[in-house]
Design an enzyme around this catalytic site. Sequence first.
Site, short mmCIF file in Angstrom:
data_model
loop_
_atom_site.label_atom_id
_atom_site.label_comp_id
_atom_site.label_asym_id
_atom_site.label_seq_id
_atom_site.Cartn_x
_atom_site.Cartn_y
_atom_site.Cartn_z
N SER A 140 -3.79 2.95 -5.32
CA SER A 140 -2.91 1.86 -4.89
C SER A 140 -3.72 0.86 -4.07
O SER A 140 -4.76 1.22 -3.49
CB SER A 140 -1.77 2.42 -4.03
OG SER A 140 -1.07 1.40 -3.35
N TYR A 149 1.39 7.44 2.82
CA TYR A 149 1.13 7.06 1.42
C TYR A 149 -0.22 6.35 1.33
O TYR A 149 -1.03 6.65 0.44
CB TYR A 149 2.25 6.13 0.94
CG TYR A 149 2.13 5.70 -0.50
CD1 TYR A 149 2.57 6.52 -1.53
CD2 TYR A 149 1.59 4.45 -0.83
CE1 TYR A 149 2.48 6.12 -2.86
CE2 TYR A 149 1.49 4.05 -2.15
CZ TYR A 149 1.94 4.88 -3.16
OH TYR A 149 1.83 4.48 -4.47
#
Length: 246
Positions: free
Chosen positions: A138, A151
């Site tokens: 990501s 995350y």
Amino acid sequence: MSNAANFDFSGAKVLVTGGSNGIGYATASAFSNAGASVTVTGTKPDAGAYDVDLSEFAYRQLELSDSDAIDAFADSVEALDVLVNNAGVNFPGGMDPASFEKSVGINLFGAYRLATGVRDPLKKSALDAGGSVINVASMSAYFAVPLVPGYSAAKAATIQMTKNLAATWAADGIRVNAVAPGLIETNMTSLMKGIEMVEKPFMDRTPMKRWGQPDDIAPAVLFLASSAAKFMTGQTINVDGGYSIA
């Protein structure tokens, strides 16, 4: 005129975690359209529990927070050519330690445990490029996202995990790479859509000035698994509309 890349994965066995929606679903569909036999995982009891048609895939329930379940699942995999570690979750708890730990557990530890668990079948892959693992990272691996620090930390570690697995497994004929998507329109990001104070900074930084779609990510995954990338391992490809270059 279409200039879309065409891949041939006829006869290949592909596993896509979190393949019931978003990037996972687009990737599973692309592999299936290229001739692969695709298994997707999800957290619900059966494929019929989802609002998308999963009938072209084999479906397996898998909780990536459950180490015993991951081990049992991996032990049941007899043949595999490509693993796409796509499943992921966000726990917007700010700097709360419990949310941080839970997020890292699923997004990093679960992916690592599954990859190592299916190493043996990947070693036996007959694909020209050998067995392949593609991890989904990501943009939050590179930039601070204080709303979801767990995350972000997990995705940053995913890039380093990719490098280490690649270095270790090259002798087994297994390549390990990753893709790092930008802002993609999925269930996970749906709460951001239309909220200017959240959405605008991303759009201002993205030269292409649009949200990405799951179909923007899938071709990069197929490329990394294909013979066109057979001399690539340990790499992370940013598919982000230019976000990371601004």
